[in-house]
Motif scaffolding. Sequence first.
Motif, PDB file in Angstrom:
ATOM      1  N   UNK A  36      -6.464 -62.337 -66.092  1.00 31.78           N
ATOM      2  CA  UNK A  36      -6.330 -62.695 -64.685  1.00 31.78           C
ATOM      3  C   UNK A  36      -6.133 -64.216 -64.567  1.00 31.78           C
ATOM      4  N   UNK A  37      -5.162 -64.671 -63.772  1.00 25.73           N
ATOM      5  CA  UNK A  37      -4.781 -66.094 -63.781  1.00 25.73           C
ATOM      6  C   UNK A  37      -5.934 -67.080 -63.629  1.00 25.73           C
ATOM      7  N   UNK A  38      -6.934 -66.753 -62.826  1.00 21.75           N
ATOM      8  CA  UNK A  38      -8.053 -67.678 -62.651  1.00 21.75           C
ATOM      9  C   UNK A  38      -8.837 -67.899 -63.947  1.00 21.75           C
ATOM     10  N   UNK A  39      -8.663 -66.987 -64.902  1.00 18.86           N
ATOM     11  CA  UNK A  39      -9.391 -67.080 -66.173  1.00 18.86           C
ATOM     12  C   UNK A  39      -8.424 -67.258 -67.352  1.00 18.86           C
ATOM     13  N   UNK A 195      -7.424 -68.167 -96.974  1.00 21.93           N
ATOM     14  CA  UNK A 195      -6.876 -68.859 -95.811  1.00 21.93           C
ATOM     15  C   UNK A 195      -8.040 -69.161 -94.865  1.00 21.93           C
ATOM     16  N   UNK A 196      -9.027 -69.978 -95.287  1.00 19.51           N
ATOM     17  CA  UNK A 196     -10.273 -70.102 -94.521  1.00 19.51           C
ATOM     18  C   UNK A 196     -10.102 -70.715 -93.141  1.00 19.51           C
ATOM     19  N   UNK A 197      -9.218 -71.701 -93.010  1.00 22.84           N
ATOM     20  CA  UNK A 197      -9.053 -72.332 -91.700  1.00 22.84           C
ATOM     21  C   UNK A 197      -8.414 -71.355 -90.718  1.00 22.84           C
ATOM     22  N   UNK A 198      -7.378 -70.655 -91.163  1.00 21.35           N
ATOM     23  CA  UNK A 198      -6.743 -69.661 -90.295  1.00 21.35           C
ATOM     24  C   UNK A 198      -7.730 -68.563 -89.914  1.00 21.35           C
ATOM     25  N   UNK A 199      -8.566 -68.158 -90.850  1.00 22.56           N
ATOM     26  CA  UNK A 199      -9.605 -67.160 -90.562  1.00 22.56           C
ATOM     27  C   UNK A 199     -10.543 -67.648 -89.478  1.00 22.56           C
ATOM     28  N   UNK A 200     -11.028 -68.873 -89.633  1.00 21.46           N
ATOM     29  CA  UNK A 200     -11.969 -69.444 -88.665  1.00 21.46           C
ATOM     30  C   UNK A 200     -11.334 -69.572 -87.287  1.00 21.46           C
ATOM     31  N   UNK A 201     -10.090 -70.032 -87.241  1.00 20.12           N
ATOM     32  CA  UNK A 201      -9.421 -70.244 -85.958  1.00 20.12           C
ATOM     33  C   UNK A 201      -9.179 -68.919 -85.239  1.00 20.12           C
ATOM     34  N   UNK A 202      -8.707 -67.904 -85.952  1.00 20.55           N
ATOM     35  CA  UNK A 202      -8.467 -66.610 -85.319  1.00 20.55           C
ATOM     36  C   UNK A 202      -9.769 -66.007 -84.818  1.00 20.55           C
ATOM     37  N   UNK A 203     -10.825 -66.134 -85.600  1.00 20.15           N
ATOM     38  CA  UNK A 203     -12.122 -65.603 -85.186  1.00 20.15           C
ATOM     39  C   UNK A 203     -12.637 -66.321 -83.933  1.00 20.15           C
ATOM     40  N   UNK A 204     -12.481 -67.651 -83.908  1.00 24.27           N
ATOM     41  CA  UNK A 204     -12.920 -68.425 -82.749  1.00 24.27           C
ATOM     42  C   UNK A 204     -12.079 -68.096 -81.515  1.00 24.27           C
ATOM     43  N   UNK A 205     -10.783 -67.899 -81.724  1.00 22.56           N
ATOM     44  CA  UNK A 205      -9.882 -67.577 -80.613  1.00 22.56           C
ATOM     45  C   UNK A 205     -10.212 -66.207 -80.025  1.00 22.56           C
ATOM     46  N   UNK A 206     -10.562 -65.260 -80.879  1.00 19.59           N
ATOM     47  CA  UNK A 206     -10.988 -63.944 -80.399  1.00 19.59           C
ATOM     48  C   UNK A 206     -12.219 -64.077 -79.510  1.00 19.59           C
ATOM     49  N   UNK A 207     -13.160 -64.927 -79.894  1.00 17.36           N
ATOM     50  CA  UNK A 207     -14.359 -65.127 -79.076  1.00 17.36           C
ATOM     51  C   UNK A 207     -14.010 -65.722 -77.711  1.00 17.36           C
ATOM     52  N   UNK A 208     -13.080 -66.674 -77.697  1.00 13.41           N
ATOM     53  CA  UNK A 208     -12.676 -67.275 -76.424  1.00 13.41           C
ATOM     54  C   UNK A 208     -11.969 -66.239 -75.550  1.00 13.41           C
ATOM     55  N   UNK A 209     -11.081 -65.451 -76.149  1.00 13.67           N
ATOM     56  CA  UNK A 209     -10.399 -64.395 -75.405  1.00 13.67           C
ATOM     57  C   UNK A 209     -11.401 -63.411 -74.809  1.00 13.67           C
ATOM     58  N   UNK A 210     -12.348 -62.962 -75.623  1.00  9.57           N
ATOM     59  CA  UNK A 210     -13.349 -62.003 -75.142  1.00  9.57           C
ATOM     60  C   UNK A 210     -14.166 -62.604 -74.009  1.00  9.57           C
ATOM     61  N   UNK A 211     -14.514 -63.882 -74.138  1.00 11.64           N
ATOM     62  CA  UNK A 211     -15.303 -64.558 -73.105  1.00 11.64           C
ATOM     63  C   UNK A 211     -14.538 -64.618 -71.795  1.00 11.64           C
ATOM     64  N   UNK A 222     -16.924 -69.751 -66.047  1.00 17.57           N
ATOM     65  CA  UNK A 222     -16.655 -70.157 -67.422  1.00 17.57           C
ATOM     66  C   UNK A 222     -17.177 -71.566 -67.663  1.00 17.57           C
ATOM     67  N   UNK A 223     -17.657 -71.811 -68.862  1.00 19.19           N
ATOM     68  CA  UNK A 223     -18.129 -73.134 -69.243  1.00 19.19           C
ATOM     69  C   UNK A 223     -17.316 -73.614 -70.441  1.00 19.19           C
ATOM     70  N   UNK A 224     -16.327 -74.476 -70.239  1.00 17.65           N
ATOM     71  CA  UNK A 224     -15.484 -74.923 -71.354  1.00 17.65           C
ATOM     72  C   UNK A 224     -16.216 -75.785 -72.372  1.00 17.65           C
ATOM     73  N   UNK A 226     -19.197 -74.725 -73.643  1.00 12.93           N
ATOM     74  CA  UNK A 226     -20.147 -73.884 -74.365  1.00 12.93           C
ATOM     75  C   UNK A 226     -19.755 -73.775 -75.829  1.00 12.93           C
ATOM     76  N   UNK A 227     -20.599 -73.117 -76.616  1.00 10.22           N
ATOM     77  CA  UNK A 227     -20.386 -73.061 -78.062  1.00 10.22           C
ATOM     78  C   UNK A 227     -19.118 -72.304 -78.429  1.00 10.22           C
ATOM     79  N   UNK A 228     -18.731 -71.324 -77.614  1.00 11.42           N
ATOM     80  CA  UNK A 228     -17.527 -70.545 -77.886  1.00 11.42           C
ATOM     81  C   UNK A 228     -16.285 -71.426 -77.796  1.00 11.42           C
ATOM     82  N   UNK A 229     -16.204 -72.224 -76.739  1.00 12.14           N
ATOM     83  CA  UNK A 229     -15.038 -73.068 -76.542  1.00 12.14           C
ATOM     84  C   UNK A 229     -15.040 -74.283 -77.473  1.00 12.14           C
ATOM     85  N   UNK A 230     -16.194 -74.900 -77.690  1.00  6.18           N
ATOM     86  CA  UNK A 230     -16.241 -76.071 -78.555  1.00  6.18           C
ATOM     87  C   UNK A 230     -15.931 -75.735 -80.009  1.00  6.18           C
TER      88      UNK A 230
END
Length: 239
Positions: A36-39, A195-211, A222-224, A226-230
């Motif tokens: 949704x655009x607001x998020x 591919x540890x960096x790519x693994x970490x980034x995809x995992x972190x991005x999934x958390x942001x998407x879910x949030x 939303x809190x940009x 928070x630990x998910x976004x940082x």
Amino acid sequence: MSHAVSRLRTQRLARAVRPFLNRGSRAERCPGCRVIPEYCLCAWRPKVAAKSAMCLLMHDVEPMKPSNTGWLIADVIDDTTAFAWSRTEVDPDLLTLLADPQWQPYIVFPGEFVAAERVVSEVTVEEGKRPLFILLDGTWSEARKMFRKSPYLEHLPVLSLAPEQLSRYKLRRSKRDDHFCTAEVAALCLELADDPVACEVLDAYLDVFSTHYLAAKFQLPLDPTDIVHTRLAPHVPAV
């Protein structure tokens, strides 16, 4: 930005004979992230280099589901291809991809359902090749059907994942906690492929998407900071 899953979604919508109706499908959504655009989380799309490539074999309506995480894989991993799965036909471009000597393909599937001689638990890449992970994107029952009825995959080694952690994905729950969403599977493959960096980034991005997705669903703030976004922030290009 268009990518393989976005293009497949456009193709699937073009041949639909009736509007796609799924939970939340009537809501207005950002075309770039399906939220949704607001998020919207387009500003949080990361940039990372990866040695590995992903091939998504997607069941019929998966590209149209706003909660589909194959889209996230294509956002993060530049070398991502996506093909619509059919029981009776196979895309010639998929066969060309599988035969390309630059790739070392693995089909990712639980080893308990496969002949033991095909199963591997590690990614060992020959010199001059790069790993190509083939992910069956659908429900668990759909993925089993895709695996059984795709003879062009029968010659490939089966990478069986045995992760210790349980799935954290909350948008579309499986009946079993050890069934992972597609982006989680991809992240685990990247880890095995060194591919540890790519693994970490995809995992972190999934958390942001879910949030963002769940915040939109329940109209939560939303809190940009928070630990998910940082966690993801260092990998997001500056605007």
